[in-house]
Design an enzyme around this catalytic site. Sequence first.
Site, mmCIF file in Angstrom:
data_model
loop_
_atom_site.group_PDB
_atom_site.id
_atom_site.type_symbol
_atom_site.label_atom_id
_atom_site.label_comp_id
_atom_site.label_asym_id
_atom_site.label_seq_id
_atom_site.Cartn_x
_atom_site.Cartn_y
_atom_site.Cartn_z
ATOM 1 N NE ARG A 38 40.838 38.175 32.257
ATOM 2 C CZ ARG A 38 40.710 39.003 33.281
ATOM 3 N NH1 ARG A 38 41.110 38.635 34.490
ATOM 4 N NH2 ARG A 38 40.189 40.199 33.113
ATOM 5 C CG HIS B 108 38.040 35.767 40.140
ATOM 6 N ND1 HIS B 108 37.699 35.382 38.868
ATOM 7 C CD2 HIS B 108 38.573 37.007 40.009
ATOM 8 C CE1 HIS B 108 37.992 36.340 38.005
ATOM 9 N NE2 HIS B 108 38.532 37.344 38.691
#
Length: 312
Positions: free
Chosen positions: A227, A275
């Site tokens: 994260r 990502h």
Amino acid sequence: MPEILFAAPDRLWPAYEEHLARELAARGIDARLRRPGEVAPETVDYLIYAPGGAVSDFTPFVRARAVLSLWAGVERIIANPTLTQPLTRMVDPGLTEGMVEWVTGHVLRAHLGIDAHLAGQDGVWRNGIVPPLARERGVTVLGLGALGSAAARMLAALNFRVTGWSARPKAIDGVACLAGPAQLPAALARAEILVLLLPQTPETVDLMDARRLAMLPKGAVILNPGRGSLIDEAALLAALETGQVAQATLDVFRTEPLPPEHPFWAHPRVTVTPHVAAETRPVSAAGVIAENIARDRAGLPLLHLVDRARGY
């Protein structure tokens, strides 16, 4: 016949429609797969969900037995105050495989010093760049959920000295498992290469701040496919400038897409990946969704149920 609403962004529907129908049929579930606008909310039994679709208010779904997320991370979902139905997160074999491959590849890249060879294609014979053996290299994985545990096992199989840390005690063959705030400094002190695979919770936001970055061995490498909020960005940039952190490979960020003007893009010791470390694969994720619906229809507990108090 259960009504199942595909409440994810429209662009995902073509990739999921065939796989979901097949996996439901394979489990003997005769269901209607619907899209927003095709069914009254009060008649929906299950929602297959990802943020960014047409559904943001869960209040009308009074009959829904579960919201089945297509995402592994659920912090953006549980923040919705209208969501009162049981929520499951995605634990997808394909997603796990992808994460293990990304982590293993970038750990080996750092361990073998591959960047130095790529930068030195100038005719100079640099045979002094010899890495230690994996058994001489300490790798720490913060977060021992499904993804972190799988990555730690793979790194241990490659003979790295793997330390795993989690909020609660875990046991993994070949991995030295530490737990709780009191043992975090010891886990960081062993991290020549640090892999961040923690969920986002109030306790993990800015976990890697200046104080904890200073606990790493001098010249450590950081990999963050977990994260973006786990790292204090200003503190990381400062640690890169002093050499406390030698290199960072980052797949997740507080703002995505990462703005073009962000200093990570131009930093010579930061690698940005967009990502892509772990993507939910429709072909395998559809089976996870169908299995949970089948379990619920049979009166069995849902798999991967989110504990909202813990945040995952």
